[in-house]
Scaffold this motif. Sequence first.
Motif, PDB file in Angstrom:
ATOM      1  N   MET A  95       0.853  -1.203   0.000  1.00 26.62           N
ATOM      2  CA  MET A  95       0.000   0.000   0.000  1.00 26.62           C
ATOM      3  C   MET A  95       0.882   1.243   0.000  1.00 26.62           C
ATOM      4  N   VAL A  96       0.779   2.032  -1.070  1.00 22.43           N
ATOM      5  CA  VAL A  96       1.653   3.192  -1.208  1.00 22.43           C
ATOM      6  C   VAL A  96       1.376   4.242  -0.144  1.00 22.43           C
ATOM      7  N   SER A  97       0.131   4.343   0.302  1.00 28.96           N
ATOM      8  CA  SER A  97      -0.224   5.392   1.257  1.00 28.96           C
ATOM      9  C   SER A  97       0.430   5.180   2.619  1.00 28.96           C
ATOM     10  N   GLU A  98       0.919   3.936   2.899  1.00 31.26           N
ATOM     11  CA  GLU A  98       1.543   3.681   4.189  1.00 31.26           C
ATOM     12  C   GLU A  98       2.815   4.496   4.375  1.00 31.26           C
ATOM     13  N   LYS A  99       3.404   4.956   3.290  1.00 33.07           N
ATOM     14  CA  LYS A  99       4.633   5.742   3.370  1.00 33.07           C
ATOM     15  C   LYS A  99       4.363   7.238   3.511  1.00 33.07           C
ATOM     16  N   VAL A 100       3.118   7.654   3.393  1.00 31.69           N
ATOM     17  CA  VAL A 100       2.774   9.066   3.555  1.00 31.69           C
ATOM     18  C   VAL A 100       2.911   9.446   5.027  1.00 31.69           C
ATOM     19  N   LYS A 101       3.528  10.590   5.280  1.00 31.91           N
ATOM     20  CA  LYS A 101       3.715  11.055   6.653  1.00 31.91           C
ATOM     21  C   LYS A 101       3.264  12.499   6.745  1.00 31.91           C
ATOM     22  N   ILE A 102       2.847  12.916   7.932  1.00 31.31           N
ATOM     23  CA  ILE A 102       2.417  14.295   8.145  1.00 31.31           C
ATOM     24  C   ILE A 102       2.768  14.704   9.572  1.00 31.31           C
ATOM     25  N   SER A 103       3.233  15.942   9.716  1.00 35.86           N
ATOM     26  CA  SER A 103       3.616  16.448  11.038  1.00 35.86           C
ATOM     27  C   SER A 103       3.128  17.883  11.197  1.00 35.86           C
ATOM     28  N   PRO A 104       2.486  18.198  12.313  1.00 38.00           N
ATOM     29  CA  PRO A 104       2.143  19.594  12.574  1.00 38.00           C
ATOM     30  C   PRO A 104       3.395  20.397  12.883  1.00 38.00           C
ATOM     31  N   ILE A 105       3.372  21.665  12.545  1.00 47.77           N
ATOM     32  CA  ILE A 105       4.507  22.550  12.836  1.00 47.77           C
ATOM     33  C   ILE A 105       4.301  23.107  14.237  1.00 47.77           C
ATOM     34  N   LEU A 106       4.963  22.498  15.224  1.00 47.50           N
ATOM     35  CA  LEU A 106       4.743  22.843  16.630  1.00 47.50           C
ATOM     36  C   LEU A 106       5.966  23.469  17.293  1.00 47.50           C
ATOM     37  N   ASP A 107       7.138  22.959  16.963  1.00 41.74           N
ATOM     38  CA  ASP A 107       8.350  23.397  17.649  1.00 41.74           C
ATOM     39  C   ASP A 107       8.824  24.757  17.141  1.00 41.74           C
ATOM     40  N   GLU A 108       9.657  25.393  17.949  1.00 45.09           N
ATOM     41  CA  GLU A 108      10.216  26.680  17.531  1.00 45.09           C
ATOM     42  C   GLU A 108      11.013  26.535  16.241  1.00 45.09           C
ATOM     43  N   LEU A 109      11.708  25.419  16.108  1.00 41.65           N
ATOM     44  CA  LEU A 109      12.521  25.172  14.921  1.00 41.65           C
ATOM     45  C   LEU A 109      12.158  23.814  14.342  1.00 41.65           C
ATOM     46  N   SER A 110      11.734  23.796  13.086  1.00 44.71           N
ATOM     47  CA  SER A 110      11.433  22.549  12.384  1.00 44.71           C
ATOM     48  C   SER A 110      12.326  22.470  11.163  1.00 44.71           C
ATOM     49  N   SER A 111      12.868  21.286  10.892  1.00 41.75           N
ATOM     50  CA  SER A 111      13.750  21.110   9.742  1.00 41.75           C
ATOM     51  C   SER A 111      13.343  19.881   8.953  1.00 41.75           C
TER      52      SER A 111
END
Length: 269
Positions: A1-17
């Motif tokens: 299943m290709v969708s299993e590799k989809v990832k998502i993260s909210p922008i919460l921290d002061e610094l995101s990279s």
Amino acid sequence: MVSEKVKISPILDELSSCVNEEGYYHLCWIQDHVRYIEINNTQYHHVSNSVFFLTPDHRWTILKNDVGTSSGYVLYLPKSILNHPTFKNLHITQVRLFKSTDEIPKINLAPGIEKRVQSILEMLDELISTNLAHKEEAILSLLNTFFVYCDGKCNIKSVISDNNAKATLVYKFKKSIDQRFTQEHEVSHYANLLNVSSKYLNECVKDVLHTNAKNLIDEQLIMRSRHSLKFTDKSVKEICYELGFSAPDYFSYFLKKHTGMTPSQIRKS
């Protein structure tokens, strides 16, 4: 299943990279309280309500002020999913049109659209962490809806080479519309701005997008009109002049012609 590799993260921290995972596209949807996003050592300020389409070659950092509250989402998409049949008519892999180092693919979402995009990404965030039946279909459907909203703003439904002069011109035309459509409604204005004839500009739009230049301008006016009528208390007269129409009667005629409804009917719908 290709969708299993989809990832998502909210922008919460002061610094995101960026996460250095090979073969992933990054889509950064930025809300408020972000000081800047830095992409390949260049800082971009005033980026609220923007979507950045970034390839694996980009290195990015987001610096925000308000730690603990979300300032948007970062969506990680493997290259393989962009070839899925669900997206075949959108040519998502071409969203970064020209692959030049000085042209970062950024779009600004229209008011109202941002709320829809937020809802889509929140549902993706919830869905990705579940084991629900038909999860694959649901994720693909939500991604498709997200890209449909973005498609009208930045995507060109054509395989584009780096030297495609017509596609480059159409891309510049669409960017100019985003910046000026509340003041300028005529194709001739944009043609003069781009130093081409109206006839040639229209020819390029037809070749690349299979529509005409005036439709692209009208599409933005209709979207903004509908949002203002449905989600603000502004009078029809106020909205009319805010969008650059000469008179409320003509504004009503324009909406009736393109949507089949008057401003008051749109407001009640």
